[in-house]
Write a protein that holds these residues in place. Structure first.
Motif, PDB file in Angstrom:
ATOM      1  N   HIS A 137      -2.238 -20.271  -0.435  1.00  0.00           N
ATOM      2  CA  HIS A 137      -0.782 -20.438  -0.577  1.00  0.00           C
ATOM      3  C   HIS A 137      -0.348 -19.581  -1.662  1.00  0.00           C
ATOM      4  O   HIS A 137       0.855 -19.234  -1.370  1.00  0.00           O
ATOM      5  CB  HIS A 137      -0.686 -21.801  -0.552  1.00  0.00           C
ATOM      6  N   ALA A 138      -1.089 -19.543  -2.731  1.00  0.00           N
ATOM      7  CA  ALA A 138      -0.606 -18.740  -3.775  1.00  0.00           C
ATOM      8  C   ALA A 138      -0.326 -17.264  -3.583  1.00  0.00           C
ATOM      9  O   ALA A 138       0.416 -16.625  -4.073  1.00  0.00           O
ATOM     10  CB  ALA A 138      -1.418 -18.604  -4.885  1.00  0.00           C
ATOM     11  N   LEU A 139      -0.820 -16.830  -2.365  1.00  0.00           N
ATOM     12  CA  LEU A 139      -0.846 -15.137  -1.812  1.00  0.00           C
ATOM     13  C   LEU A 139       0.228 -15.108  -1.178  1.00  0.00           C
ATOM     14  O   LEU A 139       0.682 -13.918  -0.787  1.00  0.00           O
ATOM     15  CB  LEU A 139      -2.251 -14.994  -1.457  1.00  0.00           C
ATOM     16  N   ILE A 140       0.648 -15.925  -0.599  1.00  0.00           N
ATOM     17  CA  ILE A 140       1.948 -15.984   0.603  1.00  0.00           C
ATOM     18  C   ILE A 140       3.022 -15.268  -0.310  1.00  0.00           C
ATOM     19  O   ILE A 140       3.529 -15.930  -1.457  1.00  0.00           O
ATOM     20  CB  ILE A 140       2.323 -17.029   1.131  1.00  0.00           C
ATOM     21  N   VAL A 141       3.643 -14.297   0.081  1.00  0.00           N
ATOM     22  CA  VAL A 141       5.050 -13.528  -0.582  1.00  0.00           C
ATOM     23  C   VAL A 141       6.124 -14.043   0.073  1.00  0.00           C
ATOM     24  O   VAL A 141       6.236 -13.590   1.177  1.00  0.00           O
ATOM     25  CB  VAL A 141       4.732 -12.253  -0.675  1.00  0.00           C
ATOM     26  N   LYS A 142       7.258 -14.494  -0.600  1.00  0.00           N
ATOM     27  CA  LYS A 142       8.388 -14.730   0.092  1.00  0.00           C
ATOM     28  C   LYS A 142       9.290 -13.710  -0.440  1.00  0.00           C
ATOM     29  O   LYS A 142       9.402 -13.412  -1.617  1.00  0.00           O
ATOM     30  CB  LYS A 142       8.797 -16.153  -0.303  1.00  0.00           C
ATOM     31  N   GLY A 143       9.988 -12.845   0.319  1.00  0.00           N
ATOM     32  CA  GLY A 143      10.890 -11.853  -0.039  1.00  0.00           C
ATOM     33  C   GLY A 143      11.941 -11.645   1.010  1.00  0.00           C
ATOM     34  O   GLY A 143      11.625 -11.950   2.202  1.00  0.00           O
ATOM     35  N   ASN A 144      13.055 -11.096   0.380  1.00  0.00           N
ATOM     36  CA  ASN A 144      14.274 -10.912   1.380  1.00  0.00           C
ATOM     37  C   ASN A 144      13.991  -9.515   2.086  1.00  0.00           C
ATOM     38  O   ASN A 144      13.130  -8.896   2.072  1.00  0.00           O
ATOM     39  CB  ASN A 144      15.399 -11.026   0.729  1.00  0.00           C
ATOM     40  N   LEU A 145      14.851  -9.050   3.074  1.00  0.00           N
ATOM     41  CA  LEU A 145      14.921  -7.862   3.672  1.00  0.00           C
ATOM     42  C   LEU A 145      14.726  -6.823   2.749  1.00  0.00           C
ATOM     43  O   LEU A 145      13.982  -5.631   3.055  1.00  0.00           O
ATOM     44  CB  LEU A 145      15.966  -7.746   4.748  1.00  0.00           C
ATOM     45  N   GLN A 146      15.287  -6.690   1.579  1.00  0.00           N
ATOM     46  CA  GLN A 146      15.417  -5.927   0.877  1.00  0.00           C
ATOM     47  C   GLN A 146      13.735  -5.335   0.146  1.00  0.00           C
ATOM     48  O   GLN A 146      13.636  -4.382   0.016  1.00  0.00           O
ATOM     49  CB  GLN A 146      16.519  -5.917  -0.310  1.00  0.00           C
ATOM     50  N   PHE A 147      13.649  -6.626  -0.287  1.00  0.00           N
ATOM     51  CA  PHE A 147      11.909  -6.743  -0.730  1.00  0.00           C
ATOM     52  C   PHE A 147      11.233  -6.046   0.351  1.00  0.00           C
ATOM     53  O   PHE A 147      10.091  -5.155  -0.013  1.00  0.00           O
ATOM     54  CB  PHE A 147      11.579  -7.870  -1.353  1.00  0.00           C
ATOM     55  N   TRP A 148      11.042  -6.267   1.499  1.00  0.00           N
ATOM     56  CA  TRP A 148      10.259  -5.735   2.248  1.00  0.00           C
ATOM     57  C   TRP A 148      10.696  -4.309   2.727  1.00  0.00           C
ATOM     58  O   TRP A 148       9.564  -3.632   3.342  1.00  0.00           O
ATOM     59  CB  TRP A 148      10.083  -6.712   3.892  1.00  0.00           C
ATOM     60  N   GLY A 149      11.851  -4.097   2.829  1.00  0.00           N
ATOM     61  CA  GLY A 149      12.149  -2.753   2.863  1.00  0.00           C
ATOM     62  C   GLY A 149      11.624  -1.808   1.858  1.00  0.00           C
ATOM     63  O   GLY A 149      10.985  -0.672   2.013  1.00  0.00           O
ATOM     64  N   ALA A 150      11.568  -2.354   0.569  1.00  0.00           N
ATOM     65  CA  ALA A 150      10.860  -1.482  -0.432  1.00  0.00           C
ATOM     66  C   ALA A 150       9.363  -1.449  -0.266  1.00  0.00           C
ATOM     67  O   ALA A 150       8.869  -0.527  -0.505  1.00  0.00           O
ATOM     68  CB  ALA A 150      11.053  -2.168  -1.762  1.00  0.00           C
ATOM     69  N   VAL A 151       8.729  -2.489   0.257  1.00  0.00           N
ATOM     70  CA  VAL A 151       7.257  -2.432   0.248  1.00  0.00           C
ATOM     71  C   VAL A 151       7.056  -1.631   1.442  1.00  0.00           C
ATOM     72  O   VAL A 151       6.148  -0.774   1.256  1.00  0.00           O
ATOM     73  CB  VAL A 151       6.686  -3.884   0.618  1.00  0.00           C
ATOM     74  N   ALA A 152       7.813  -1.357   2.578  1.00  0.00           N
ATOM     75  CA  ALA A 152       7.581  -0.663   3.712  1.00  0.00           C
ATOM     76  C   ALA A 152       7.663   0.854   3.240  1.00  0.00           C
ATOM     77  O   ALA A 152       6.826   1.874   3.515  1.00  0.00           O
ATOM     78  CB  ALA A 152       8.407  -0.674   4.952  1.00  0.00           C
ATOM     79  N   PHE A 153       8.722   1.125   2.221  1.00  0.00           N
ATOM     80  CA  PHE A 153       9.121   2.304   1.881  1.00  0.00           C
ATOM     81  C   PHE A 153       7.893   2.920   0.991  1.00  0.00           C
ATOM     82  O   PHE A 153       7.496   3.961   1.194  1.00  0.00           O
ATOM     83  CB  PHE A 153      10.261   2.654   1.139  1.00  0.00           C
ATOM     84  N   LEU A 154       7.476   2.186   0.051  1.00  0.00           N
ATOM     85  CA  LEU A 154       6.228   2.439  -0.790  1.00  0.00           C
ATOM     86  C   LEU A 154       5.055   2.640   0.008  1.00  0.00           C
ATOM     87  O   LEU A 154       4.431   3.651  -0.401  1.00  0.00           O
ATOM     88  CB  LEU A 154       5.889   1.165  -1.904  1.00  0.00           C
ATOM     89  N   SER A 155       4.796   1.933   1.123  1.00  0.00           N
ATOM     90  CA  SER A 155       3.655   2.068   1.803  1.00  0.00           C
ATOM     91  C   SER A 155       3.716   3.378   2.504  1.00  0.00           C
ATOM     92  O   SER A 155       2.719   3.850   2.689  1.00  0.00           O
ATOM     93  CB  SER A 155       3.516   0.959   2.766  1.00  0.00           C
ATOM     94  N   LEU A 156       4.667   3.833   3.070  1.00  0.00           N
ATOM     95  CA  LEU A 156       4.836   4.861   3.985  1.00  0.00           C
ATOM     96  C   LEU A 156       5.020   6.121   3.335  1.00  0.00           C
ATOM     97  O   LEU A 156       4.128   7.056   3.456  1.00  0.00           O
ATOM     98  CB  LEU A 156       6.131   4.680   4.979  1.00  0.00           C
ATOM     99  N   PHE A 157       5.882   6.348   2.358  1.00  0.00           N
ATOM    100  CA  PHE A 157       6.184   7.342   1.647  1.00  0.00           C
ATOM    101  C   PHE A 157       5.087   7.630   0.554  1.00  0.00           C
ATOM    102  O   PHE A 157       4.792   8.738   0.243  1.00  0.00           O
ATOM    103  CB  PHE A 157       7.492   7.701   1.293  1.00  0.00           C
ATOM    104  N   CYS A 158       5.084   6.679  -0.300  1.00  0.00           N
ATOM    105  CA  CYS A 158       4.296   6.893  -1.506  1.00  0.00           C
ATOM    106  C   CYS A 158       2.756   6.942  -1.329  1.00  0.00           C
ATOM    107  O   CYS A 158       2.182   7.084  -2.161  1.00  0.00           O
ATOM    108  CB  CYS A 158       4.736   5.804  -2.768  1.00  0.00           C
ATOM    109  N   THR A 159       2.358   6.299  -0.125  1.00  0.00           N
ATOM    110  CA  THR A 159       0.922   6.246  -0.071  1.00  0.00           C
ATOM    111  C   THR A 159       0.398   6.974   1.013  1.00  0.00           C
ATOM    112  O   THR A 159      -0.302   8.103   1.036  1.00  0.00           O
ATOM    113  CB  THR A 159       0.541   4.777   0.391  1.00  0.00           C
ATOM    114  N   ILE A 160       0.935   6.916   2.440  1.00  0.00           N
ATOM    115  CA  ILE A 160       0.598   7.587   3.547  1.00  0.00           C
ATOM    116  C   ILE A 160       0.884   8.971   3.625  1.00  0.00           C
ATOM    117  O   ILE A 160       0.224   9.946   3.611  1.00  0.00           O
ATOM    118  CB  ILE A 160       0.881   6.761   4.989  1.00  0.00           C
ATOM    119  N   VAL A 161       2.264   9.417   3.174  1.00  0.00           N
ATOM    120  CA  VAL A 161       2.905  10.748   3.388  1.00  0.00           C
ATOM    121  C   VAL A 161       2.134  11.585   2.137  1.00  0.00           C
ATOM    122  O   VAL A 161       1.718  12.648   2.304  1.00  0.00           O
ATOM    123  CB  VAL A 161       4.534  10.671   3.183  1.00  0.00           C
TER     124      VAL A 161
END
Length: 104
Positions: free
Chosen positions: A15-39
């Protein structure tokens, strides 16, 4: 061993690992995952294909050195003596490898 509430300590950790975030937070996570890692990984590998295997290995071998320098500059991490000795060894090995590559 269960506690009075019916769940054990591993449930608390989960339960401590569950992250609660808004749309802006998950958008930032998606951006970092896609562009700063995969690309970035794809671009690095595409650039390495155009280099010689020796130079590519030297580039990959110096990544810890870049991590040391950036951690010191951006995060004010201290430079320990062992870290500086390791950095010197990386630079010496890379320089020797480039020197011997040019000779062949």
């Amino acid at each position: 061993m269960s506690s009075r509430r019916g769940y054990d300590r591993s449930d608390k950790v989960f339960h401590a690992l569950i992250v609660k975030g808004n749309l802006q937070f998950w958008g930032a996570v998606a951006f970092l995952s896609l562009f700063c890692t995969i690309v970035a990984f794809y671009v690095q590998n595409a650039a390495i294909r155009k280099s010689t295997p020796t130079r590519a290995s030297f580039l990959m071998g110096t990544e810890p050195l870049f991590g040391l320098v950036l951690a010191h500059l951006l995060l004010t991490e201290p430079l320990a003596a062992m870290s500086l000795i390791g950095a010197a060894l990386i630079l010496a090995g890379t320089s020797a490898g480039i020197f011997f590559e040019k000779r062949t």
